[in-house]
Write a protein that holds these residues in place. Sequence first.
Motif, PDB file in Angstrom:
ATOM      1  N   VAL A 153       0.873  -1.172   0.000  1.00  0.00           N
ATOM      2  CA  VAL A 153       0.000   0.000   0.000  1.00  0.00           C
ATOM      3  C   VAL A 153       0.908   1.219   0.000  1.00  0.00           C
ATOM      4  CG1 VAL A 153      -1.792   1.257   1.250  1.00  0.00           C
ATOM      5  CG2 VAL A 153      -1.786  -1.238   1.260  1.00  0.00           C
ATOM      6  N   ASP A 154       0.887   1.962  -1.095  1.00  0.00           N
ATOM      7  CA  ASP A 154       1.832   3.061  -1.268  1.00  0.00           C
ATOM      8  C   ASP A 154       1.436   4.273  -0.437  1.00  0.00           C
ATOM      9  OD1 ASP A 154       3.798   4.750  -2.078  1.00  0.00           O
ATOM     10  OD2 ASP A 154       3.183   4.855  -4.171  1.00  0.00           O
ATOM     11  N   LEU A 155       2.129   4.465   0.675  1.00  0.00           N
ATOM     12  CA  LEU A 155       1.907   5.627   1.531  1.00  0.00           C
ATOM     13  C   LEU A 155       3.025   6.653   1.362  1.00  0.00           C
ATOM     14  CD1 LEU A 155       0.787   3.834   4.815  1.00  0.00           C
ATOM     15  CD2 LEU A 155      -0.649   4.845   3.050  1.00  0.00           C
ATOM     16  N   SER A 156       3.828   6.480   0.320  1.00  0.00           N
ATOM     17  CA  SER A 156       4.978   7.360   0.137  1.00  0.00           C
ATOM     18  C   SER A 156       4.670   8.580  -0.724  1.00  0.00           C
ATOM     19  CB  SER A 156       6.130   6.581  -0.498  1.00  0.00           C
ATOM     20  OG  SER A 156       5.775   6.157  -1.803  1.00  0.00           O
ATOM     21  N   ARG A 157       3.565   8.554  -1.437  1.00  0.00           N
ATOM     22  CA  ARG A 157       3.241   9.677  -2.322  1.00  0.00           C
ATOM     23  C   ARG A 157       2.661  10.835  -1.527  1.00  0.00           C
ATOM     24  NH1 ARG A 157      -0.315   7.446  -6.961  1.00  0.00           N
ATOM     25  NH2 ARG A 157      -0.321   9.650  -7.489  1.00  0.00           N
ATOM     26  N   LYS A 158       3.116  12.038  -1.835  1.00  0.00           N
ATOM     27  CA  LYS A 158       2.660  13.214  -1.101  1.00  0.00           C
ATOM     28  C   LYS A 158       1.317  13.713  -1.619  1.00  0.00           C
ATOM     29  CE  LYS A 158       4.014  17.643   0.670  1.00  0.00           C
ATOM     30  NZ  LYS A 158       5.082  18.364   1.264  1.00  0.00           N
ATOM     31  N   LYS A 175      -9.014   5.842  -3.309  1.00  0.00           N
ATOM     32  CA  LYS A 175      -9.992   4.746  -3.337  1.00  0.00           C
ATOM     33  C   LYS A 175      -9.348   3.443  -3.791  1.00  0.00           C
ATOM     34  CE  LYS A 175     -14.116   7.547  -3.965  1.00  0.00           C
ATOM     35  NZ  LYS A 175     -15.266   7.842  -4.838  1.00  0.00           N
ATOM     36  N   LYS A 176      -8.421   3.527  -4.736  1.00  0.00           N
ATOM     37  CA  LYS A 176      -7.722   2.328  -5.204  1.00  0.00           C
ATOM     38  C   LYS A 176      -6.888   1.719  -4.072  1.00  0.00           C
ATOM     39  CE  LYS A 176      -5.594   2.864  -9.068  1.00  0.00           C
ATOM     40  NZ  LYS A 176      -4.568   3.169 -10.084  1.00  0.00           N
ATOM     41  N   ASN A 177      -6.200   2.562  -3.301  1.00  0.00           N
ATOM     42  CA  ASN A 177      -5.421   2.075  -2.159  1.00  0.00           C
ATOM     43  C   ASN A 177      -6.321   1.422  -1.118  1.00  0.00           C
ATOM     44  OD1 ASN A 177      -2.897   2.763  -3.086  1.00  0.00           O
ATOM     45  ND2 ASN A 177      -2.757   4.649  -1.915  1.00  0.00           N
ATOM     46  N   LEU A 178      -7.462   2.036  -0.844  1.00  0.00           N
ATOM     47  CA  LEU A 178      -8.389   1.453   0.127  1.00  0.00           C
ATOM     48  C   LEU A 178      -8.911   0.110  -0.360  1.00  0.00           C
ATOM     49  CD1 LEU A 178     -10.434   4.572   1.267  1.00  0.00           C
ATOM     50  CD2 LEU A 178      -8.810   3.253   2.618  1.00  0.00           C
ATOM     51  N   GLY A 179      -9.221   0.016  -1.641  1.00  0.00           N
ATOM     52  CA  GLY A 179      -9.692  -1.248  -2.204  1.00  0.00           C
ATOM     53  C   GLY A 179      -8.639  -2.330  -2.119  1.00  0.00           C
ATOM     54  N   ALA A 180      -7.382  -1.960  -2.317  1.00  0.00           N
ATOM     55  CA  ALA A 180      -6.291  -2.938  -2.254  1.00  0.00           C
ATOM     56  C   ALA A 180      -6.126  -3.497  -0.849  1.00  0.00           C
ATOM     57  CB  ALA A 180      -4.988  -2.303  -2.722  1.00  0.00           C
ATOM     58  N   THR A 181      -6.433  -2.710   0.161  1.00  0.00           N
ATOM     59  CA  THR A 181      -6.282  -3.195   1.532  1.00  0.00           C
ATOM     60  C   THR A 181      -7.391  -4.159   1.913  1.00  0.00           C
ATOM     61  OG1 THR A 181      -7.532  -1.357   2.495  1.00  0.00           O
ATOM     62  CG2 THR A 181      -5.151  -1.076   2.276  1.00  0.00           C
TER      63      THR A 181
END
Length: 73
Positions: free
Chosen positions: A49-54, A62-68
């Motif tokens: 889950v890419d949390l590195s982007r500012k 939403k895509k990150n949430l779906g991936a989790t």
Amino acid sequence: MAQCLGNKYSIPRIVESLNKASGNRLEENWYVFDHADEITEAITAELGVDLSRKYLRLGDIKKNLGATKKPSI
């Protein structure tokens, strides 16, 4: 979550880091995330889950949430 990160970080410390990593609305479809630390980097590395982007668009969030929510096989 602590187990996924190899029990390197306590649960309260993970919660604190994730609370700080919340995004603030910048413009209509853009959000800024201005917190990164070793825990968010470990989550990016271990869980994908890419949390590195500012800066993220709402669709990316939403895509990150779906991936989790997808079960890992």
